[in-house]
Scaffold this motif. Structure first.
Motif, PDB file in Angstrom:
ATOM      1  N   ARG A  96      -5.458   4.486 -15.534  1.00  0.00           N
ATOM      2  CA  ARG A  96      -6.478   4.177 -14.473  1.00  0.00           C
ATOM      3  C   ARG A  96      -6.646   2.338 -15.325  1.00  0.00           C
ATOM      4  NH1 ARG A  96     -10.396   2.183 -14.338  1.00  0.00           N
ATOM      5  NH2 ARG A  96     -12.819   2.224 -14.106  1.00  0.00           N
ATOM      6  N   HIS A 137      -5.859  -0.632 -12.332  1.00  0.00           N
ATOM      7  CA  HIS A 137      -6.582  -0.666 -11.748  1.00  0.00           C
ATOM      8  C   HIS A 137      -6.737  -1.992 -11.107  1.00  0.00           C
ATOM      9  CE1 HIS A 137      -9.429   1.042  -8.733  1.00  0.00           C
ATOM     10  NE2 HIS A 137      -9.470   0.661  -8.899  1.00  0.00           N
ATOM     11  N   TRP A 145       2.333   1.774  -3.883  1.00  0.00           N
ATOM     12  CA  TRP A 145       1.176   2.241  -4.119  1.00  0.00           C
ATOM     13  C   TRP A 145       1.130   3.609  -4.172  1.00  0.00           C
ATOM     14  CZ3 TRP A 145       1.743   1.803  -8.923  1.00  0.00           C
ATOM     15  CH2 TRP A 145       2.262  -0.212  -9.388  1.00  0.00           C
ATOM     16  N   THR A 146       0.892   3.964  -2.720  1.00  0.00           N
ATOM     17  CA  THR A 146       0.271   5.043  -2.675  1.00  0.00           C
ATOM     18  C   THR A 146       1.639   6.352  -3.383  1.00  0.00           C
ATOM     19  OG1 THR A 146      -0.664   5.365  -0.313  1.00  0.00           O
ATOM     20  CG2 THR A 146       0.101   7.064  -0.757  1.00  0.00           C
ATOM     21  N   LEU A 147       2.877   6.056  -2.788  1.00  0.00           N
ATOM     22  CA  LEU A 147       3.517   6.369  -3.409  1.00  0.00           C
ATOM     23  C   LEU A 147       3.991   6.672  -5.617  1.00  0.00           C
ATOM     24  CD1 LEU A 147       6.726   6.956  -0.726  1.00  0.00           C
ATOM     25  CD2 LEU A 147       4.513   8.728  -1.749  1.00  0.00           C
ATOM     26  N   THR A 148       3.653   5.375  -5.401  1.00  0.00           N
ATOM     27  CA  THR A 148       3.876   5.005  -6.736  1.00  0.00           C
ATOM     28  C   THR A 148       2.835   5.605  -8.418  1.00  0.00           C
ATOM     29  OG1 THR A 148       5.643   3.457  -6.681  1.00  0.00           O
ATOM     30  CG2 THR A 148       4.607   3.595  -8.558  1.00  0.00           C
ATOM     31  N   PRO A 149       3.122   6.398  -9.055  1.00  0.00           N
ATOM     32  CA  PRO A 149       1.819   6.927 -10.312  1.00  0.00           C
ATOM     33  C   PRO A 149       1.806   5.586 -10.490  1.00  0.00           C
ATOM     34  CG  PRO A 149       4.000   7.551 -11.093  1.00  0.00           C
ATOM     35  CD  PRO A 149       4.347   7.074  -9.683  1.00  0.00           C
ATOM     36  N   SER A 150       0.070   5.192 -11.205  1.00  0.00           N
ATOM     37  CA  SER A 150      -0.316   4.486 -11.405  1.00  0.00           C
ATOM     38  C   SER A 150      -1.360   5.104 -12.599  1.00  0.00           C
ATOM     39  CB  SER A 150      -1.504   3.247 -10.741  1.00  0.00           C
ATOM     40  OG  SER A 150      -2.243   3.983 -10.492  1.00  0.00           O
ATOM     41  N   ARG A 176      -7.541   6.547  -8.371  1.00  0.00           N
ATOM     42  CA  ARG A 176      -6.935   5.642  -8.183  1.00  0.00           C
ATOM     43  C   ARG A 176      -7.462   4.029  -7.157  1.00  0.00           C
ATOM     44  NH1 ARG A 176      -1.218   5.382  -8.124  1.00  0.00           N
ATOM     45  NH2 ARG A 176      -0.982   6.185  -5.953  1.00  0.00           N
ATOM     46  N   THR A 210       7.028  16.144   0.089  1.00  0.00           N
ATOM     47  CA  THR A 210       8.330  16.606   0.514  1.00  0.00           C
ATOM     48  C   THR A 210       8.248  17.622   1.240  1.00  0.00           C
ATOM     49  OG1 THR A 210       7.645  17.393  -1.174  1.00  0.00           O
ATOM     50  CG2 THR A 210       9.709  15.482  -1.593  1.00  0.00           C
ATOM     51  N   ASN A 260      10.534  11.688  -5.304  1.00  0.00           N
ATOM     52  CA  ASN A 260      10.055  12.832  -4.454  1.00  0.00           C
ATOM     53  C   ASN A 260       9.707  12.545  -3.427  1.00  0.00           C
ATOM     54  OD1 ASN A 260      11.370  14.693  -6.330  1.00  0.00           O
ATOM     55  ND2 ASN A 260       9.280  14.587  -7.832  1.00  0.00           N
ATOM     56  N   ARG A 295       1.329  -1.318  -0.278  1.00  0.00           N
ATOM     57  CA  ARG A 295       0.018   0.040  -0.093  1.00  0.00           C
ATOM     58  C   ARG A 295       0.696   1.432   0.320  1.00  0.00           C
ATOM     59  NH1 ARG A 295      -3.904   1.337   4.616  1.00  0.00           N
ATOM     60  NH2 ARG A 295      -6.044   0.459   3.636  1.00  0.00           N
ATOM     61  N   PRO A 312      -6.822  -0.479  -2.223  1.00  0.00           N
ATOM     62  CA  PRO A 312      -6.201   0.618  -0.811  1.00  0.00           C
ATOM     63  C   PRO A 312      -5.125   1.570  -0.634  1.00  0.00           C
ATOM     64  CG  PRO A 312      -5.924  -1.896  -0.929  1.00  0.00           C
ATOM     65  CD  PRO A 312      -6.703  -2.161  -1.873  1.00  0.00           C
ATOM     66  N   ILE A 313      -4.922   1.865  -1.726  1.00  0.00           N
ATOM     67  CA  ILE A 313      -3.606   3.214  -1.421  1.00  0.00           C
ATOM     68  C   ILE A 313      -4.191   4.135  -0.387  1.00  0.00           C
ATOM     69  CG2 ILE A 313      -3.090   4.968  -3.620  1.00  0.00           C
ATOM     70  CD1 ILE A 313      -3.407   3.501  -5.523  1.00  0.00           C
ATOM     71  N   LEU A 369      -3.891  -3.818  -9.877  1.00  0.00           N
ATOM     72  CA  LEU A 369      -3.594  -3.663  -8.423  1.00  0.00           C
ATOM     73  C   LEU A 369      -4.517  -4.119  -7.842  1.00  0.00           C
ATOM     74  CD1 LEU A 369      -2.353   0.373  -8.815  1.00  0.00           C
ATOM     75  CD2 LEU A 369      -1.973  -1.323  -9.182  1.00  0.00           C
TER      76      LEU A 369
END
Lengths: 309, 206
Positions: free
Chosen positions: A90, A93, A83-88, B155, B205, A271, A80, B166-167, A96
């Motif tokens: 649509r 979906h 994937w919260t930081l890594t872009p994905s 997302r 950041t 980042n 989690r 569950p992001i 994931l």
């Protein structure tokens, strides 16, 4: 196993008590804003260590099922955070959703039922093929290669690699396998702690300012050597001779360094400073388990190849 | 019983999407406010509610569309009982005032949460704001309007999907704003929208 484990647990709790006392003294002495902040963070880290030791120690005492369940939960949290930081997009979906709610549970069930053959290939082979196949069904070709790679690497790092720590429980070496898991976790985590302490006390030369600005050469060398020393002294937990224990601790420590660096490099790429926020003073679950992601598979295979009966 | 269901909803959302709050421009305060946020997913009402600390949540009512949340007994129950939502008509009959129930709540000293985009957007872009928020702000000039930006919701549960990923979602609360004297509708709506967009850049950041 219980008496040996109790000894290790007692030693860790003693160490934490000493750390808490030092933290308390430092807190009373710190005056300038910079050192106040450092001591504040140090004490937050120590408090979190008490909780982490209680959770991990408790899971080991309760037995294999609770240990595997704990690691399944940690993998879930780490995935989690990833994937919260890594872009994905649509188009990712469904892939994931499958990662979290199908691949992760199946992988840990294979681990729990000790189906080693499928456990070892399920993510690297089948998830690797199935998830991009599912993603093609949405027709989104934008950055398809990069997106597939992210989906797969998320699973490899947070589920596959981390699960090799509890996977030690399926190995028969003549010593209680839970002690091997304790050995791995103690050496990896002490290496991180010693690096932090040595770095704070003596650190001058930055090792890699681009990737991990707080890591210093003094910290790495001093911390690594201290952890290898402890790993050697703890050889009684394992089927290793003292010399083997020294060599294997070295492998664990070096792999742990690189685990930390690789995960830091990903964070910098995205980042971010920390992976998450759930462990006070440390960041996220993945900030604490980054060294495990590299050390666990190596340790597992060394033992499986050379030490199983 | 209802209170237990409410707690359960909040807990479920915390486990599923984290629903973390980050107070950038103001501090949590149970006094009456109009919260407004970007709208990407079914989760976002519950995400904001779960992110609010309990004393604030207790006093806050999300505004939901009657044509969606009022259509079945189950949805109605979740909206009205579980979330303390106030249902309003998106296409009101002539000579009715759809904002009246919201105004009534604010006059009682309660807070409301509205999604001024009107409908869930399907892209990352925040759609232009509908005028309801401006009319509310004019009628209640002494109430603070607090912008909220919700990240990752697109997302977590995109429009058209039933699968929740569950992001972690963070609700970022910005600096409160009010209608300036003589400010035109379009001007105010653009300023309110900009306040939400400004909160979009990642807090990691910072």
């Amino acid at each position: 196993m219980t008496s040996m484990f109790s000894l290790v647990l007692a030693a860790i709790l003693g160490l934490l008590a000493v750390a808490s006392s030092i933290g308390f003294i430092l807190q009373r002495r710190a005056t300038e804003p910079g050192s106040v902040a450092t001591v504040h963070n140090l004490n937050a880290r120590i408090r979190s260590w008490w909780i982490m030791v209680a959770v991990f120690g408790g899971a080991i005492l309760f037995g294999e099922t609770s240990t595997v369940t704990l690691f399944a939960f940690l993998s879930f949290m780490a995935l989690r955070e990833f994937w919260t930081l890594t872009p994905s997009r649509r188009g990712d979906h469904v892939a994931l959703f499958l990662s979290f709610f199908v691949v992760l549970p199946i992988h840990y069930v294979l681990l729990g039922t000790e189906w080693y053959g499928l456990f070892s290939i399920f993510i690297p082979v089948y998830a690797f093929l199935i998830l991009p196949a599912v993603a093609t069904l949405t027709g989104d070709v934008n950055e398809f290669l990069a997106r597939s790679a992210r989906v797969q690497w998320g699973l490899m790092l947070t589920v596959y690699s981390i699960s090799h720590a509890p996977a030690l429980l399926m190995l028969e070496t003549g010593t209680p396998p839970a002690l091997l898991l304790v050995y791995l976790v103690v050496v990896v985590q002490l290496s991180d702690v010693f690096q932090y302490v040595w770095g704070k006390l003596l650190g001058k030369h930055r090792f890699s300012p681009n990737i991990s600005p707080s890591k210093t050469i003094e910290g790495l060398v001093g911390g690594g050597a201290s952890a290898i020393l402890v790993g050697t002294l703890l050889y009684r937990l394992t089927p290793f001779s003292p010399l083997q224990a020294a060599a294997i601790s070295t492998v664990i420590v070096v792999a742990g360094f690189f685990g930390g660096f690789v995960l830091s490099a990903i964070k910098r790429d995205l980042n971010a400073k920390d992976w998450g926020y759930v462990i006070e003073g440390h960041g996220g679950v993945l900030d604490r388990l980054d060294s495990i992601t590299f050390a666990a598979p190596l340790f597992f295979h060394i033992i499986r190849y050379w030490f199983t009966v | 019983m209802i209170a237990i269901i409410r707690r359960f909803l909040v807990l479920l959302v915390r486990i599923l999407v984290g629903a973390r709050s980050e107070w950038r421009g103001c501090a949590p305060d149970p006094s009456r406010r109009i919260y407004f946020a970007n709208h990407n997913s079914h989760i976002d009402t519950v995400a904001v509610m779960a992110a609010l600390p309990w004393p604030v949540r207790r006093m806050t009512h999300p505004v939901a569309a009657r044509d969606y949340w009022g259509t079945s007994a189950f949805r109605r129950f979740i909206a009205e009982k579980g979330l303390r939502a106030v249902l309003i008509d998106r296409k009101p009959l002539p000579d009715t005032d759809p904002l009246a129930p919201i105004e009534r709540l604010l006059e009682e000293g309660r807070s409301v949460l509205i999604f001024p985009e009107g409908t869930r957007s399907t892209t990352d872009e925040i759609a232009p704001f509908r005028s309801g928020i401006f009319r509310l702000a004019c009628r209640l000039p002494d109430v603070d309007l607090v912008p909220i930006h919700l990240d990752n919701l697109q997302r977590i549960l995109p429009k058209g999907s039933m699968l929740i990923v569950p992001i972690t979602c963070t609700a970022r609360f910005g600096k409160p704003l009010r209608v300036e004297p003589g400010e035109e509708k379009a001007e105010f709506l653009a300023r309110a929208r900009a306040a939400v967009i400004e909160l979009a850049d990642g807090g990691h950041t910072a």
